[in-house]
Motif scaffolding. Structure first.
Motif, PDB file in Angstrom:
ATOM      1  N   MET A 231     -50.072 -63.156 -47.547  1.00  0.00           N
ATOM      2  CA  MET A 231     -49.892 -64.508 -47.027  1.00  0.00           C
ATOM      3  C   MET A 231     -50.524 -64.643 -45.643  1.00  0.00           C
ATOM      4  O   MET A 231     -51.171 -65.649 -45.334  1.00  0.00           O
ATOM      5  CB  MET A 231     -48.404 -64.851 -46.963  1.00  0.00           C
ATOM      6  CG  MET A 231     -48.096 -66.233 -46.435  1.00  0.00           C
ATOM      7  SD  MET A 231     -46.316 -66.493 -46.225  1.00  0.00           S
ATOM      8  CE  MET A 231     -45.954 -65.374 -44.871  1.00  0.00           C
ATOM      9  N   ILE A 232     -50.357 -63.610 -44.811  1.00  0.00           N
ATOM     10  CA  ILE A 232     -50.871 -63.666 -43.441  1.00  0.00           C
ATOM     11  C   ILE A 232     -52.387 -63.472 -43.410  1.00  0.00           C
ATOM     12  O   ILE A 232     -53.116 -64.239 -42.769  1.00  0.00           O
ATOM     13  CB  ILE A 232     -50.187 -62.598 -42.570  1.00  0.00           C
ATOM     14  CG1 ILE A 232     -48.679 -62.883 -42.461  1.00  0.00           C
ATOM     15  CG2 ILE A 232     -50.819 -62.532 -41.185  1.00  0.00           C
ATOM     16  CD1 ILE A 232     -47.886 -61.758 -41.811  1.00  0.00           C
ATOM     17  N   LEU A 233     -52.871 -62.456 -44.112  1.00  0.00           N
ATOM     18  CA  LEU A 233     -54.284 -62.101 -43.982  1.00  0.00           C
ATOM     19  C   LEU A 233     -55.234 -63.095 -44.638  1.00  0.00           C
ATOM     20  O   LEU A 233     -56.416 -63.168 -44.282  1.00  0.00           O
ATOM     21  CB  LEU A 233     -54.532 -60.689 -44.515  1.00  0.00           C
ATOM     22  CG  LEU A 233     -54.448 -60.409 -46.032  1.00  0.00           C
ATOM     23  CD1 LEU A 233     -55.732 -60.772 -46.757  1.00  0.00           C
ATOM     24  CD2 LEU A 233     -54.137 -58.913 -46.245  1.00  0.00           C
ATOM     25  N   ALA A 234     -54.745 -63.867 -45.603  1.00  0.00           N
ATOM     26  CA  ALA A 234     -55.633 -64.795 -46.312  1.00  0.00           C
ATOM     27  C   ALA A 234     -55.979 -66.028 -45.486  1.00  0.00           C
ATOM     28  O   ALA A 234     -57.013 -66.670 -45.730  1.00  0.00           O
ATOM     29  CB  ALA A 234     -54.988 -65.220 -47.629  1.00  0.00           C
ATOM     30  N   VAL A 235     -55.143 -66.372 -44.508  1.00  0.00           N
ATOM     31  CA  VAL A 235     -55.316 -67.639 -43.783  1.00  0.00           C
ATOM     32  C   VAL A 235     -56.673 -67.762 -43.086  1.00  0.00           C
ATOM     33  O   VAL A 235     -57.375 -68.782 -43.253  1.00  0.00           O
ATOM     34  CB  VAL A 235     -54.158 -67.845 -42.779  1.00  0.00           C
ATOM     35  CG1 VAL A 235     -54.427 -69.058 -41.892  1.00  0.00           C
ATOM     36  CG2 VAL A 235     -52.844 -68.027 -43.540  1.00  0.00           C
ATOM     37  N   PRO A 236     -57.119 -66.770 -42.283  1.00  0.00           N
ATOM     38  CA  PRO A 236     -58.426 -66.934 -41.627  1.00  0.00           C
ATOM     39  C   PRO A 236     -59.577 -67.072 -42.625  1.00  0.00           C
ATOM     40  O   PRO A 236     -60.506 -67.859 -42.399  1.00  0.00           O
ATOM     41  CB  PRO A 236     -58.567 -65.642 -40.802  1.00  0.00           C
ATOM     42  CG  PRO A 236     -57.180 -65.150 -40.612  1.00  0.00           C
ATOM     43  CD  PRO A 236     -56.465 -65.514 -41.879  1.00  0.00           C
ATOM     44  N   GLY A 237     -59.505 -66.322 -43.724  1.00  0.00           N
ATOM     45  CA  GLY A 237     -60.558 -66.423 -44.736  1.00  0.00           C
ATOM     46  C   GLY A 237     -60.605 -67.795 -45.380  1.00  0.00           C
ATOM     47  O   GLY A 237     -61.680 -68.330 -45.663  1.00  0.00           O
ATOM     48  N   VAL A 238     -59.432 -68.371 -45.612  1.00  0.00           N
ATOM     49  CA  VAL A 238     -59.371 -69.722 -46.200  1.00  0.00           C
ATOM     50  C   VAL A 238     -60.005 -70.738 -45.257  1.00  0.00           C
ATOM     51  O   VAL A 238     -60.790 -71.603 -45.687  1.00  0.00           O
ATOM     52  CB  VAL A 238     -57.904 -70.109 -46.500  1.00  0.00           C
ATOM     53  CG1 VAL A 238     -57.816 -71.589 -46.872  1.00  0.00           C
ATOM     54  CG2 VAL A 238     -57.343 -69.253 -47.617  1.00  0.00           C
ATOM     55  N   ILE A 239     -59.686 -70.640 -43.984  1.00  0.00           N
ATOM     56  CA  ILE A 239     -60.257 -71.567 -43.000  1.00  0.00           C
ATOM     57  C   ILE A 239     -61.778 -71.460 -42.983  1.00  0.00           C
ATOM     58  O   ILE A 239     -62.506 -72.470 -42.986  1.00  0.00           O
ATOM     59  CB  ILE A 239     -59.670 -71.293 -41.600  1.00  0.00           C
ATOM     60  CG1 ILE A 239     -58.168 -71.610 -41.586  1.00  0.00           C
ATOM     61  CG2 ILE A 239     -60.403 -72.100 -40.527  1.00  0.00           C
ATOM     62  CD1 ILE A 239     -57.463 -71.195 -40.305  1.00  0.00           C
ATOM     63  N   GLN A 240     -62.271 -70.218 -43.009  1.00  0.00           N
ATOM     64  CA  GLN A 240     -63.715 -70.015 -42.966  1.00  0.00           C
ATOM     65  C   GLN A 240     -64.391 -70.521 -44.239  1.00  0.00           C
ATOM     66  O   GLN A 240     -65.442 -71.160 -44.186  1.00  0.00           O
ATOM     67  CB  GLN A 240     -64.022 -68.529 -42.763  1.00  0.00           C
ATOM     68  CG  GLN A 240     -65.449 -68.272 -42.303  1.00  0.00           C
ATOM     69  CD  GLN A 240     -65.622 -66.865 -41.771  1.00  0.00           C
ATOM     70  OE1 GLN A 240     -64.685 -66.067 -41.794  1.00  0.00           O
ATOM     71  NE2 GLN A 240     -66.809 -66.544 -41.301  1.00  0.00           N
ATOM     72  N   GLN A 241     -63.781 -70.264 -45.396  1.00  0.00           N
ATOM     73  CA  GLN A 241     -64.349 -70.754 -46.651  1.00  0.00           C
ATOM     74  C   GLN A 241     -64.341 -72.282 -46.689  1.00  0.00           C
ATOM     75  O   GLN A 241     -65.261 -72.905 -47.233  1.00  0.00           O
ATOM     76  CB  GLN A 241     -63.557 -70.201 -47.843  1.00  0.00           C
ATOM     77  CG  GLN A 241     -63.742 -68.707 -48.095  1.00  0.00           C
ATOM     78  CD  GLN A 241     -65.096 -68.365 -48.701  1.00  0.00           C
ATOM     79  OE1 GLN A 241     -66.053 -69.123 -48.602  1.00  0.00           O
ATOM     80  NE2 GLN A 241     -65.166 -67.225 -49.359  1.00  0.00           N
TER      81      GLN A 241
END
Length: 304
Positions: A231-241
């Motif tokens: 849940m925590i680690l996916a957030v930055p990747g989602v923003i970038q995508q």
């Protein structure tokens, strides 16, 4: 009507994905990517980005249940999640620079490796239990019938502990970790974050086997802790995508409508499933996903 029917279908698929996510401690990307690629015909980068987007609400739902069930080692999950959050954007950037076929084949290889580790762990457990039972039975025979019965009972208890992961072993929320263990958790998160950003999965397929082998958690603890980290680690990747414009919001939202309640149910069910059975189910789940991705990238489904 033309939009409603596919939306309901995706929500139903999401329900099943969410249940497996909550049960096994993965974000669900290892199923969502094959669905997006093989069923919806998305381009590889869109499939990975949409998967990553859907992983966040799915993991949040499952994490809530695992924390309530005390099958989540919260400090370890936070440590791994923060480590992953640092590396996830680098994975996304690397994926943007890589050939699309390489992204999918890398995902298949990593998932297959995780399946192998999970099967090896599951198949070793019965042998260990039998060895303990055999030693206990021999000692009991030498000591007399009464001692033999006591040793047999103790051996059975130890075997059940390995196979069924009783409640006493599942209080992850109260587990105390050393600084070294937390550091290992951060390193695990760094690796999972890079893989997550690159192939569009939550990273649970990598974290769960490593939590088991390097930190000695139970399968139930590994599942719950992994979901928190995902849940925590996916957030930055989602923003970038999202900034790259790679996310199919309609498909992601439709899947999430199903995964959120599904993950909650799967996490509630997890403590009732024997530890060894959970490992075997997880291994089968990963192996099927890896084969589907690899076969698709070789063009055998005819939709490349």
């Amino acid at each position: 009507m033309d939009v409603f029917v596919p939306a309901v279908g995706l929500a139903a698929v999401g329900l099943a994905i969410g249940a497996l996510s909550g049960l096994l401690g993965v974000g669900g990307g290892t199923i969502m990517i094959p669905v997006f690629r093989l069923v919806l015909g998305m381009e590889p980068l869109v499939a990975t980005a949409t998967s990553l987007f859907t992983i966040v609400p799915t993991s949040l739902s499952g994490t809530i249940s695992h924390v309530r069930n005390k099958t989540c080692v919260v400090p370890l999950g936070v440590a791994a999640g923060l480590g992953g959050a640092l590396m996830s954007p680098f994975g996304v950037r690397l994926a943007a620079l890589s050939p699309t076929w390489l992204v999918m084949l890398t995902a298949a290889l990593i998932i297959a490796w995780s399946a192998f580790k999970m099967f090896s762990k599951a198949l070793k457990k019965p042998a260990a239990s039998k060895a303990v039972a055999g030693v206990a039975a021999g000692a009991g025979a030498a000591a007399g019938a009464g001692a033999a019965r006591a040793a047999g009972t103790a051996a059975d208890s130890r075997a059940a502990e390995g196979a069924d992961a009783p409640a006493a072993q599942e209080h992850g929320a109260r587990r105390k970790l050393s600084r070294k263990q937390l550091a290992i958790g951060v390193v695990i998160g760094l690796a999972a974050g890079l893989a997550s950003g690159y192939v569009g999965v939550g990273g649970g397929f990598l974290m769960v086997p490593l939590f088991l082998s390097l930190l000695g958690t139970s399968m139930h603890e590994a599942s719950g802790t992994s979901l928190l980290a995902v849940m925590i680690l996916a957030v930055p990747g989602v923003i970038q995508q999202a900034l790259f414009g790679n996310i199919d919001l309609l498909a992601g939202v439709c899947i999430a409508i199903g995964t959120i309640p599904g993950a909650f149910f799967g996490a509630r069910l997890a403590p009732r499933v024997p530890d060894r059975a959970l490992r075997l189910v997880f291994g089968c789940f990963l192996l099927v996903a890896a084969v589907l991705l690899a076969v698709n990238e070789f063009g055998l489904f005819g939709n490349r």
